[in-house]
Design an enzyme around this catalytic site. Structure first.
Site, short mmCIF file in Angstrom:
data_model
loop_
_atom_site.label_atom_id
_atom_site.label_comp_id
_atom_site.label_asym_id
_atom_site.label_seq_id
_atom_site.Cartn_x
_atom_site.Cartn_y
_atom_site.Cartn_z
N CYS A 138 0.84 -1.20 0.00
CA CYS A 138 0.00 0.00 0.00
C CYS A 138 0.87 1.25 0.00
O CYS A 138 1.75 1.41 0.86
CB CYS A 138 -0.91 0.01 1.22
SG CYS A 138 -2.00 1.47 1.27
N GLY A 152 -0.76 -4.75 -11.53
CA GLY A 152 -0.47 -3.40 -12.02
C GLY A 152 -0.87 -3.23 -13.46
O GLY A 152 -0.29 -3.83 -14.36
N GLY A 210 -7.07 -4.99 -10.44
CA GLY A 210 -7.55 -4.06 -9.42
C GLY A 210 -8.58 -3.10 -9.96
O GLY A 210 -9.75 -3.43 -10.13
#
Length: 338
Positions: A100, A201, A224
């Protein structure tokens, strides 16, 4: 693919995202093809375990297995206690967050800030793996900044500690979510260790997923932000990896039903007051790029009851039938098929 004793049905995963991957959304992603999902990041501080926020984040009641909880912190003893606490409550996999990049998290020396202290990283990995009898995984970044990439060192430490799987985001902490993810470091890590490696990513399309798997040799990809409002992206990627062909965009009738189910589950999970408000971001993601979507989003954000919101969303998707029986995202996104 396996994580310890857990067999996964495919190698396309949901990334843990704070404020997004709650239980209703994880369930929906799994229903629509995701092979694996991890909870939102949960604090390791015992003083927060009874809080409403943390309790929700580690709630996996009725969720499709395996149930994975991500923990965050910088104190090995606290992380050990948190891992044990979650395993006692049904977690089948513990994921450690060292990825994070958010300032609030890094200011507490948690998340990707830990990458600056390799000694502490090693202590955390050894302690947590030794403390529980379920697989422990690690999500991390390529380094603190581009001048200090140490993913290879961290990966080797993790393998030596007994970590069962690595998920590597192709950015440094300093990059946050800016620029483009790079995959050379992921390829180096995959070549250096024998445990499964997941590439994360900018996995935004079926083609990109296939390209990243080829470039890195990774065992899986983790999606994501591209899943926000388009949870069917998982079945699209899986289908493309298996066949080389695209699925058509989802039918309006299907998405209308999915939205109804997602919102009802969301309200039940959060309660009406918070559920109404936290649903707004999900609805905004679902309708973006659709005809009339932005106008509807602004109107929807002023609604003050779950019933009104639910009826409005249902009506919006009914209106999409005027453009065809499948969602129409525009020419630029037709290849993605939603």
């Amino acid at each position: 693919m396996n994580i310890g004793p857990h067999f996964l049905r495919n190698n396309v995963f949901v990334a843990p995202m704070a404020g997004v991957t709650d239980r209703p959304f994880r369930q929906l992603c799994k229903q629509l093809g995701a092979g694996y999902a991890v909870s939102e990041m949960a604090a390791s501080d015992p003083r927060l375990w009874a809080s409403e926020k943390t309790s929700r984040r580690i709630n996996h009641d009725g969720e499709m297995e395996p149930k994975a909880v991500q923990i965050a912190g910088a104190d090995p003893a606290m992380l050990v206690a948190s891992a044990r606490f979650n395993v006692e409550r049904g977690a089948q996999i513990i994921d450690i967050n060292m990825g994070c990049p958010v300032k609030k998290v890094c200011n507490s020396w948690c998340g990707s800030a830990l990458l600056q202290n390799e000694k502490l990283v090693g202590e955390i990995l050894d302690a947590v793996v030794s403390a529980v009898d379920v697989p422990v995984t690690l999500k991390f970044r390529t380094g603190w900044d581009r001048q200090n990439k140490n993913a290879l060192t961290i990966a080797r430490m993790a393998e030596a500690a007994g970590i069962a799987m690595l998920t590597l985001h192709g950015r440094t902490r300093a990059d946050r979510y800016n620029g483009e993810a790079e995959y050379d470091t992921i390829a180096l890590v995959k070549a250096a260790v024998s445990i499964p490696v997941v590439a994360n990513g900018d996995i935004t399309t079926p083609e990109k997923a296939k390209q990243v798997l080829a470039l890195t040799g990774a065992d899986a990809v983790m999606v994501g932000r591209a899943a926000q409002g388009r949870p069917w992206i998982f079945r699209e990627i899986v289908h493309y990896l298996e066949t080389g062909t695209y699925l058509p965009a989802p039918q309006v009738a299907e998405v209308r039903q999915l939205m109804n189910e997602h919102l009802r589950a969301h309200y039940a999970f959060y309660g009406d007051f918070m559920g109404l408000r936290t649903a707004r971001k999900h609805i905004g993601w679902y309708v973006r790029d659709l005809p009339g979507g932005e106008e509807f989003r602004q109107r929807m954000n002023r609604m003050e009851s779950c019933d009104e919101q639910l009826a409005a969303v249902d009506g919006f998707f009914e209106s999409q039938l005027a453009y065809g029986d499948r969602l129409q995202y525009g020419l630029a996104a037709q290849k993605l098929a939603a």
